[in-house]
Motif scaffolding. Structure first.
Motif, PDB file in Angstrom:
ATOM      1  N   UNK A   1     -41.393  -2.379 -13.828  1.00 36.21           N
ATOM      2  CA  UNK A   1     -42.545  -2.040 -12.990  1.00 36.21           C
ATOM      3  C   UNK A   1     -43.284  -3.283 -12.515  1.00 36.21           C
ATOM      4  N   UNK A   2     -43.304  -4.326 -13.332  1.00 38.04           N
ATOM      5  CA  UNK A   2     -44.020  -5.550 -12.970  1.00 38.04           C
ATOM      6  C   UNK A   2     -43.217  -6.459 -12.034  1.00 38.04           C
ATOM      7  N   UNK A   3     -41.905  -6.329 -12.039  1.00 42.63           N
ATOM      8  CA  UNK A   3     -41.057  -7.211 -11.230  1.00 42.63           C
ATOM      9  C   UNK A   3     -41.172  -6.853  -9.757  1.00 42.63           C
ATOM     10  N   UNK A   4     -41.481  -7.832  -8.924  1.00 45.33           N
ATOM     11  CA  UNK A   4     -41.536  -7.542  -7.491  1.00 45.33           C
ATOM     12  C   UNK A   4     -40.125  -7.295  -6.952  1.00 45.33           C
TER      13      UNK A   4
ATOM     14  N   UNK B   1     -32.007  -2.051 -16.148  1.00 45.66           N
ATOM     15  CA  UNK B   1     -33.406  -2.022 -16.596  1.00 45.66           C
ATOM     16  C   UNK B   1     -34.048  -0.683 -16.229  1.00 45.66           C
ATOM     17  N   UNK B   2     -34.785  -0.122 -17.164  1.00 43.49           N
ATOM     18  CA  UNK B   2     -35.474   1.134 -16.932  1.00 43.49           C
ATOM     19  C   UNK B   2     -34.716   2.356 -17.404  1.00 43.49           C
ATOM     20  N   UNK B   3     -33.447   2.185 -17.755  1.00 43.10           N
ATOM     21  CA  UNK B   3     -32.639   3.322 -18.228  1.00 43.10           C
ATOM     22  C   UNK B   3     -32.806   3.447 -19.730  1.00 43.10           C
ATOM     23  N   UNK B   4     -33.383   4.550 -20.138  1.00 44.24           N
ATOM     24  CA  UNK B   4     -33.696   4.810 -21.537  1.00 44.24           C
ATOM     25  C   UNK B   4     -32.408   4.934 -22.367  1.00 44.24           C
TER      26      UNK B   4
END
Length: 133
Positions: free
Chosen positions: A24-27, A95-98
């Motif tokens: 979420x923080x990565x542009x 990234x982001x995949x639970x």
């Protein structure tokens, strides 16, 4: 970062290494995977458990990649394939995949293939492992 759609809730601390916050923080990060909320995951699992053909499986692979960025491969394993367990069902690291989702999707596909063994035969035949001439 604000997103124009509902996103998956954060996993409990220490339970997952999905790097949701970093994503979420990565542009310019690919946040499509965060669209997969728990309710949407349940729908996806139900859909994968009810596959009807090899084309249907391939269609779902394409849709998951297009909508969520999930790269899923389903192929015969390196050893003899006697059951659905002999297939390699892999999801690329993302990234982001639970972690839970990373385990749930292949399990749902295996259940769907167990219910419909014709798909497994078609998959093996597409790799020419049945020796069809």
């Amino acid at each position: 970062m604000t997103v124009p759609f509902p996103i998956r809730q954060e996993c409990p601390p220490g339970a997952c290494i999905c790097d949701r916050d970093k994503l979420l923080e990565a542009p310019g990060g690919d946040i499509r995977i965060l669209k997969l909320t728990r309710d949407e995951e349940k729908k996806l699992v139900a859909r994968l458990e009810n596959l009807s053909s090899l084309d249907d499986l391939r269609h779902m692979q394409d849709r998951m990649h297009a909508l969520l960025g999930i790269s899923l491969t389903v192929a015969p394993g390196p050893n003899e394939v006697r059951t659905v367990r002999g297939l390699q069902i892999e999801i690329a690291n993302q990234p982001g995949l639970c972690n839970k989702t990373r385990q749930t999707i292949p399990a749902a596909i295996r259940r769907g293939l167990d219910r419909n063994p014709e798909i497994v035969f078609a998959l093996l035949d597409s790799y020419d492992l049945l020796g069809g001439n």
